[in-house]
Design a protein around this motif. Structure first.
Motif, mmCIF file in Angstrom:
data_model
loop_
_atom_site.group_PDB
_atom_site.id
_atom_site.type_symbol
_atom_site.label_atom_id
_atom_site.label_comp_id
_atom_site.label_asym_id
_atom_site.label_seq_id
_atom_site.Cartn_x
_atom_site.Cartn_y
_atom_site.Cartn_z
ATOM 1 N N ILE A 2 0.839 -1.213 0.000
ATOM 2 C CA ILE A 2 0.000 0.000 0.000
ATOM 3 C C ILE A 2 0.865 1.251 0.000
ATOM 4 O O ILE A 2 0.588 2.225 -0.719
ATOM 5 N N SER A 3 1.935 1.238 0.795
ATOM 6 C CA SER A 3 2.829 2.403 0.834
ATOM 7 C C SER A 3 3.494 2.624 -0.521
ATOM 8 O O SER A 3 3.725 3.763 -0.934
ATOM 9 N N SER A 4 3.791 1.536 -1.246
ATOM 10 C CA SER A 4 4.373 1.669 -2.581
ATOM 11 C C SER A 4 3.369 2.259 -3.562
ATOM 12 O O SER A 4 3.752 2.984 -4.493
ATOM 13 N N LEU A 5 2.096 1.950 -3.367
ATOM 14 C CA LEU A 5 1.068 2.529 -4.226
ATOM 15 C C LEU A 5 0.884 4.015 -3.928
ATOM 16 O O LEU A 5 0.626 4.813 -4.832
ATOM 17 N N VAL A 6 1.030 4.384 -2.645
ATOM 18 C CA VAL A 6 0.917 5.802 -2.278
ATOM 19 C C VAL A 6 2.064 6.601 -2.871
ATOM 20 O O VAL A 6 1.872 7.705 -3.407
ATOM 21 N N PHE A 7 3.268 6.036 -2.801
ATOM 22 C CA PHE A 7 4.445 6.708 -3.363
ATOM 23 C C PHE A 7 5.456 5.628 -3.753
ATOM 24 O O PHE A 7 5.989 4.935 -2.885
ATOM 25 N N PRO A 8 5.736 5.456 -5.049
ATOM 26 C CA PRO A 8 6.439 4.252 -5.521
ATOM 27 C C PRO A 8 7.960 4.339 -5.638
ATOM 28 O O PRO A 8 8.565 3.506 -6.301
ATOM 29 N N THR A 9 8.602 5.307 -5.014
ATOM 30 C CA THR A 9 10.049 5.434 -5.204
ATOM 31 C C THR A 9 10.824 4.239 -4.651
ATOM 32 O O THR A 9 11.863 3.862 -5.197
ATOM 33 N N ASP A 10 10.331 3.636 -3.577
ATOM 34 C CA ASP A 10 11.049 2.489 -3.009
ATOM 35 C C ASP A 10 11.072 1.317 -3.983
ATOM 36 O O ASP A 10 12.040 0.555 -4.013
ATOM 37 N N SER A 11 10.015 1.169 -4.776
ATOM 38 C CA SER A 11 9.982 0.082 -5.761
ATOM 39 C C SER A 11 11.126 0.219 -6.763
ATOM 40 O O SER A 11 11.731 -0.781 -7.177
ATOM 41 N N LEU A 12 11.446 1.453 -7.134
ATOM 42 C CA LEU A 12 12.549 1.672 -8.070
ATOM 43 C C LEU A 12 13.885 1.320 -7.433
ATOM 44 O O LEU A 12 14.771 0.757 -8.084
ATOM 45 N N PHE A 13 14.045 1.646 -6.142
ATOM 46 C CA PHE A 13 15.294 1.297 -5.462
ATOM 47 C C PHE A 13 15.450 -0.214 -5.363
ATOM 48 O O PHE A 13 16.538 -0.752 -5.597
ATOM 49 N N ARG A 14 14.375 -0.922 -5.018
ATOM 50 C CA ARG A 14 14.444 -2.383 -4.900
ATOM 51 C C ARG A 14 14.761 -3.018 -6.249
ATOM 52 O O ARG A 14 15.539 -3.966 -6.330
ATOM 53 N N GLN A 15 14.153 -2.491 -7.311
ATOM 54 C CA GLN A 15 14.433 -3.029 -8.635
ATOM 55 C C GLN A 15 15.862 -2.716 -9.057
ATOM 56 O O GLN A 15 16.496 -3.495 -9.776
ATOM 57 N N MET A 16 16.385 -1.591 -8.598
ATOM 58 C CA MET A 16 17.775 -1.247 -8.896
ATOM 59 C C MET A 16 18.728 -2.270 -8.292
ATOM 60 O O MET A 16 19.686 -2.706 -8.940
ATOM 61 N N THR A 17 18.475 -2.682 -7.044
ATOM 62 C CA THR A 17 19.338 -3.682 -6.412
ATOM 63 C C THR A 17 19.237 -5.026 -7.118
ATOM 64 O O THR A 17 20.228 -5.730 -7.284
ATOM 65 N N ILE A 18 18.017 -5.381 -7.539
ATOM 66 C CA ILE A 18 17.845 -6.635 -8.265
ATOM 67 C C ILE A 18 18.625 -6.595 -9.578
ATOM 68 O O ILE A 18 19.327 -7.547 -9.946
ATOM 69 N N SER A 19 18.524 -5.501 -10.296
ATOM 70 C CA SER A 19 19.202 -5.379 -11.590
ATOM 71 C C SER A 19 20.716 -5.411 -11.432
ATOM 72 O O SER A 19 21.424 -6.007 -12.257
ATOM 73 N N LEU A 20 21.229 -4.788 -10.377
ATOM 74 C CA LEU A 20 22.673 -4.695 -10.197
ATOM 75 C C LEU A 20 23.273 -5.995 -9.678
ATOM 76 O O LEU A 20 24.357 -6.403 -10.102
ATOM 77 N N PHE A 21 22.590 -6.656 -8.754
ATOM 78 C CA PHE A 21 23.130 -7.865 -8.130
ATOM 79 C C PHE A 21 22.609 -9.141 -8.767
ATOM 80 O O PHE A 21 22.751 -10.221 -8.209
#
Length: 289
Positions: free
Chosen positions: A221-240
């Motif tokens: 729900i917090s990601s739907l309110v403001f989704p910037t954390d989703s981009l950070f999590r996807q960044m870690t997945i992409s890098l590692f």
């Protein structure tokens, strides 16, 4: 629109907060480099320096967590710069009546908003790239063979795109708030939204780790309110990301990603920014200044 972009560049560079942030960013990179250097020294003197499979696993885990920590705080610094430099982009000029000069010309309001946006987004995007590649360069060069995370060119480009996407979405939302409220009010709202996003992200990771659906739903729900954390999590997945197990190291530790965002969430994040930018144009066109 180009004159607005150029003036936005000048205004941002002339701001004291921009200069202070650059100095503190250099200090942060220096501190990260020193921490990496001392970590290598301690690693060589400890059991991490062995060549066994357990020592190698511990070394890989420690290296990803160290870089993940640097990228996390680097994203926070980038986000704060984006908030403080863009939340008053329209509101401050309305409050000081400097905007009257532009509105008196034959310049459509949507071009004024887009000029501000492209100026801020390009500057902050460049800053985000410098921060990302600065941290990665320290990890690769200072870390050497001991702490350097093994990454490929595609992984770096994908991760950099997600890292830069965070401040750009913040600029989109800041433009909307700046067209609606005062500078102080918009800044408070945006900082709270940013905090909700990242706290919710940690809650979601804990919920998945402990199989707690309530915590996981709060994070979603917090990601739907403001989704910037989703981009950070996807960044870690992409890098590692690794060929054998995409979540082998990205899912571990406090800066990991036990619950990677879906493609739908990433699309939602892009639409979130576009809708916010579109609303900022609509609101500003109707606002009586």
């Amino acid at each position: 629109m180009w004159p607005i972009i150029k003036i936005t560049y000048r205004e941002m560079i002339s701001k004291r907060i921009f200069t202070i942030t650059l100095i503190m960013s250099l200090a942060f990179l220096l501190l990260f480099g020193l921490a990496t250097g001392y970590a290598i020294k301690e690693m060589k003197e400890s059991s991490f320096g062995n060549a066994g499979p357990d020592a190698l696993l511990q070394k890989n885990f420690f290296s990803t967590q160290l870089l993940g920590m640097g990228l996390y705080f680097g994203s926070v610094i980038t986000a704060l710069l984006a908030i403080l430099s863009s939340v008053g982009s329209i509101a401050s000029e309305i409050e000081s009546h400097q905007i009257d000069t532009w509105l008196a010309r034959a310049l459509p309001r949507y071009k004024y908003v887009l000029g501000k946006f492209f100026g801020l987004a390009s500057m902050l995007g460049l800053y985000g790239l410098l921060m990302f590649f600065g941290l990665l360069a320290i990890n690769q060069w200072v870390g050497g063979g001991a702490l350097a995370v093994q990454v490929g060119g595609d992984q770096i480009l994908k991760a950099a795109a997600f890292f830069v996407g965070m401040p750009i979405i913040l600029v989109c939302v800041a433009m909307l708030l700046s067209s609606m409220t005062t500078t102080v009010t918009g800044g408070i709202i945006l900082i709270i939204l940013y905090g909700i996003s990242f706290i919710g992200g940690f809650i979601e990771q804990l919920g998945v780790a402990f199989s707690n659906s309530s915590l996981t739903n709060i994070g979603i729900i917090s990601s739907l309110v403001f989704p910037t954390d989703s981009l950070f999590r996807q960044m870690t997945i992409s890098l590692f990301d690794t060929a054998d197990d995409p979540l082998s190291f990205a899912s571990q530790g406090i800066f990991g990603t036990t619950s990677p965002p879906s493609t739908t969430m990433l699309i939602y994040s892009i639409l979130y920014g576009l809708v916010a930018l579109g609303l900022s144009i609509r609101v500003f066109q109707k606002r009586d200044v």
